[in-house]
Design a protein around this motif. Structure first.
Motif, PDB file in Angstrom:
ATOM      1  N   GLY A  98      -2.397   1.805  -4.582  1.00  0.00           N
ATOM      2  CA  GLY A  98      -2.310   3.227  -4.303  1.00  0.00           C
ATOM      3  C   GLY A  98      -3.603   3.826  -3.789  1.00  0.00           C
ATOM      4  O   GLY A  98      -4.698   3.364  -4.091  1.00  0.00           O
ATOM      5  N   ALA A  99      -3.469   4.890  -2.988  1.00  0.00           N
ATOM      6  CA  ALA A  99      -4.584   5.718  -2.537  1.00  0.00           C
ATOM      7  C   ALA A  99      -4.071   7.146  -2.428  1.00  0.00           C
ATOM      8  O   ALA A  99      -2.870   7.377  -2.240  1.00  0.00           O
ATOM      9  CB  ALA A  99      -5.133   5.233  -1.197  1.00  0.00           C
ATOM     10  N   ASP A 100      -4.969   8.113  -2.542  1.00  0.00           N
ATOM     11  CA  ASP A 100      -4.539   9.507  -2.580  1.00  0.00           C
ATOM     12  C   ASP A 100      -4.158  10.059  -1.217  1.00  0.00           C
ATOM     13  O   ASP A 100      -3.323  10.967  -1.125  1.00  0.00           O
ATOM     14  CB  ASP A 100      -5.639  10.384  -3.184  1.00  0.00           C
ATOM     15  CG  ASP A 100      -5.777  10.197  -4.683  1.00  0.00           C
ATOM     16  OD1 ASP A 100      -4.795   9.740  -5.310  1.00  0.00           O
ATOM     17  OD2 ASP A 100      -6.858  10.495  -5.222  1.00  0.00           O
ATOM     18  N   LEU A 101      -4.778   9.556  -0.143  1.00  0.00           N
ATOM     19  CA  LEU A 101      -4.555  10.101   1.192  1.00  0.00           C
ATOM     20  C   LEU A 101      -3.931   9.051   2.100  1.00  0.00           C
ATOM     21  O   LEU A 101      -4.233   7.862   1.988  1.00  0.00           O
ATOM     22  CB  LEU A 101      -5.867  10.581   1.802  1.00  0.00           C
ATOM     23  CG  LEU A 101      -6.575  11.708   1.049  1.00  0.00           C
ATOM     24  CD1 LEU A 101      -7.892  12.044   1.732  1.00  0.00           C
ATOM     25  CD2 LEU A 101      -5.688  12.942   0.953  1.00  0.00           C
ATOM     26  N   PRO A 102      -3.071   9.476   3.040  1.00  0.00           N
ATOM     27  CA  PRO A 102      -2.444   8.516   3.952  1.00  0.00           C
ATOM     28  C   PRO A 102      -3.452   7.685   4.741  1.00  0.00           C
ATOM     29  O   PRO A 102      -3.238   6.491   4.946  1.00  0.00           O
ATOM     30  CB  PRO A 102      -1.605   9.409   4.875  1.00  0.00           C
ATOM     31  CG  PRO A 102      -1.327  10.628   4.072  1.00  0.00           C
ATOM     32  CD  PRO A 102      -2.542  10.848   3.234  1.00  0.00           C
ATOM     33  N   GLU A 103      -4.544   8.300   5.186  1.00  0.00           N
ATOM     34  CA  GLU A 103      -5.529   7.544   5.957  1.00  0.00           C
ATOM     35  C   GLU A 103      -6.179   6.453   5.111  1.00  0.00           C
ATOM     36  O   GLU A 103      -6.489   5.368   5.609  1.00  0.00           O
ATOM     37  CB  GLU A 103      -6.585   8.485   6.529  1.00  0.00           C
ATOM     38  CG  GLU A 103      -6.095   9.352   7.673  1.00  0.00           C
ATOM     39  CD  GLU A 103      -5.680   8.548   8.901  1.00  0.00           C
ATOM     40  OE1 GLU A 103      -6.230   7.451   9.116  1.00  0.00           O
ATOM     41  OE2 GLU A 103      -4.800   9.021   9.646  1.00  0.00           O
ATOM     42  N   ASP A 104      -6.385   6.732   3.822  1.00  0.00           N
ATOM     43  CA  ASP A 104      -6.957   5.715   2.934  1.00  0.00           C
ATOM     44  C   ASP A 104      -5.954   4.589   2.684  1.00  0.00           C
ATOM     45  O   ASP A 104      -6.338   3.414   2.580  1.00  0.00           O
ATOM     46  CB  ASP A 104      -7.393   6.341   1.617  1.00  0.00           C
ATOM     47  CG  ASP A 104      -8.536   7.327   1.788  1.00  0.00           C
ATOM     48  OD1 ASP A 104      -9.265   7.221   2.795  1.00  0.00           O
ATOM     49  OD2 ASP A 104      -8.701   8.210   0.920  1.00  0.00           O
ATOM     50  N   THR A 105      -4.684   4.930   2.579  1.00  0.00           N
ATOM     51  CA  THR A 105      -3.646   3.919   2.420  1.00  0.00           C
ATOM     52  C   THR A 105      -3.570   3.043   3.666  1.00  0.00           C
ATOM     53  O   THR A 105      -3.478   1.811   3.584  1.00  0.00           O
ATOM     54  CB  THR A 105      -2.280   4.591   2.158  1.00  0.00           C
ATOM     55  OG1 THR A 105      -2.396   5.460   1.035  1.00  0.00           O
ATOM     56  CG2 THR A 105      -1.205   3.558   1.875  1.00  0.00           C
ATOM     57  N   ALA A 155       0.840  -1.195   0.000  1.00  0.00           N
ATOM     58  CA  ALA A 155       0.000   0.000   0.000  1.00  0.00           C
ATOM     59  C   ALA A 155       0.878   1.249   0.000  1.00  0.00           C
ATOM     60  O   ALA A 155       1.869   1.318   0.733  1.00  0.00           O
ATOM     61  CB  ALA A 155      -0.910   0.009   1.226  1.00  0.00           C
ATOM     62  N   VAL A 156       0.507   2.237  -0.824  1.00  0.00           N
ATOM     63  CA  VAL A 156       1.289   3.469  -0.945  1.00  0.00           C
ATOM     64  C   VAL A 156       0.362   4.668  -1.034  1.00  0.00           C
ATOM     65  O   VAL A 156      -0.826   4.537  -1.322  1.00  0.00           O
ATOM     66  CB  VAL A 156       2.194   3.442  -2.200  1.00  0.00           C
ATOM     67  CG1 VAL A 156       3.140   2.249  -2.173  1.00  0.00           C
ATOM     68  CG2 VAL A 156       1.356   3.436  -3.476  1.00  0.00           C
ATOM     69  N   VAL A 157       0.949   5.847  -0.795  1.00  0.00           N
ATOM     70  CA  VAL A 157       0.259   7.118  -1.010  1.00  0.00           C
ATOM     71  C   VAL A 157       0.646   7.630  -2.387  1.00  0.00           C
ATOM     72  O   VAL A 157       1.833   7.826  -2.676  1.00  0.00           O
ATOM     73  CB  VAL A 157       0.633   8.149   0.070  1.00  0.00           C
ATOM     74  CG1 VAL A 157      -0.121   9.458  -0.168  1.00  0.00           C
ATOM     75  CG2 VAL A 157       0.335   7.604   1.463  1.00  0.00           C
ATOM     76  N   ASN A 158      -0.331   7.841  -3.243  1.00  0.00           N
ATOM     77  CA  ASN A 158      -0.049   8.294  -4.601  1.00  0.00           C
ATOM     78  C   ASN A 158       0.714   9.616  -4.602  1.00  0.00           C
ATOM     79  O   ASN A 158       0.417  10.519  -3.814  1.00  0.00           O
ATOM     80  CB  ASN A 158      -1.353   8.472  -5.384  1.00  0.00           C
ATOM     81  CG  ASN A 158      -2.052   7.166  -5.655  1.00  0.00           C
ATOM     82  OD1 ASN A 158      -1.420   6.113  -5.737  1.00  0.00           O
ATOM     83  ND2 ASN A 158      -3.373   7.222  -5.799  1.00  0.00           N
ATOM     84  N   ASN A 159       1.692   9.722  -5.509  1.00  0.00           N
ATOM     85  CA  ASN A 159       2.449  10.952  -5.755  1.00  0.00           C
ATOM     86  C   ASN A 159       3.302  11.388  -4.582  1.00  0.00           C
ATOM     87  O   ASN A 159       3.765  12.530  -4.537  1.00  0.00           O
ATOM     88  CB  ASN A 159       1.510  12.105  -6.166  1.00  0.00           C
ATOM     89  CG  ASN A 159       0.785  11.823  -7.452  1.00  0.00           C
ATOM     90  OD1 ASN A 159       1.414  11.621  -8.482  1.00  0.00           O
ATOM     91  ND2 ASN A 159      -0.540  11.777  -7.392  1.00  0.00           N
TER      92      ASN A 159
END
Length: 255
Positions: free
Chosen positions: A163-170, A141-145
């Motif tokens: 990938g997910a855009d936000l750390p909490e989503d990751t 799992a990673v934070v996009n960009n």
């Protein structure tokens, strides 16, 4: 729209330096923060810097004090938004990993902070090192960009990236079992590990992030001022003091 917060007011008279005359006229230095570099205290609404966010707040306060102006934090959600804010001139500066992918739109000072990237895994995981994670069927799992993701994408060969855009989503992807490991800066993962008992942060890592002060491309005079400020901050021990005072785990002053 991003939120913003004045974190310090002008204290001294403006300095006579033509390289930053526009900032003095504006009366403030605007700098970008992105999650999870900050949080708002629920009771007071006060902005609190976390990890590199703490460094950014304190460094910008020092820059603003030297200019005799205010420091204003522009609160954004993602690294991509923070980079765009600086590149488009809506923020005067930001604090980012010095990445080739960002060099087209940003100019960087020499590094001010270093920290490594690593993985968070379940305590009973068979993954004992980063090399053991780069296998078919392993999901990371990673934070996009994020700079940590750019570094991972350059070296991972067999594992799948989630990938997910936000750390909490990751973090949610990892916590729910949709990923076998969570890749991020070590200081972030130490915080997440405290929130999720039964996990551990690997001893080894997969790269080092050199963070510099970034400004919009093509402003050599402003960059010269920032570079001089960084040299003075290193020589005076300011950066090391900010790390020590913030009790920041996993961060060190760049040489």
């Amino acid at each position: 729209m991003p939120e913003d917060a004045v974190i310090s007011n002008r204290t001294d008279g403006p300095i006579a330096d033509p390289r930053v005359a526009d900032l003095v006229r504006a009366g403030e230095v605007r700098f970008s923060l992105f999650l999870p570099q900050y949080r708002k205290e629920a009771a007071t609404g006060e902005l609190r810097g976390i990890g590199m966010g703490h460094v950014g707040i304190e460094m910008t306060r020092a820059i603003a004090a030297q200019l005799g102006v205010a420091a204003r934090a522009i609160e954004l959600k993602t690294p991509l938004q923070a980079v765009a804010c600086v590149a488009q001139g809506e923020c005067d500066l930001g604090y980012f990993g010095i990445e080739p992918s960002r060099a087209a739109v940003l100019d960087f000072s020499p590094p001010i902070i270093q920290f490594d990237y690593t993985l968070l895994v379940p305590k009973n995981s068979a993954i004992e090192s980063f090399a053991a994670a780069d296998r078919p069927g392993i999901r990371i799992a990673v934070v996009n960009n994020h700079a940590s993701t750019f570094a991972l994408q350059r070296i991972v060969q067999r594992a799948d990236i989630v990938g997910a855009d936000l750390p909490e989503d990751t973090f949610a992807n990892f916590r729910a079992g949709r990923a076998d490991a969570f890749a991020a800066p070590r200081d972030h993962l130490l915080d997440f590990a405290e929130r999720l008992p039964g996990t551990r942060v690997l001893d080894d890592g997969y790269g080092v992030n050199n963070v510099g002060i970034a400004i919009a491309k093509g402003r050599p005079a402003r960059l010269g001022f920032i570079n001089d400020f960084v040299a003075a901050a290193k020589g005076s021990g300011l950066i090391a003091r900010i790390i020590a005072q913030g009790r920041l785990r996993g961060l060190r002053a760049a040489p």
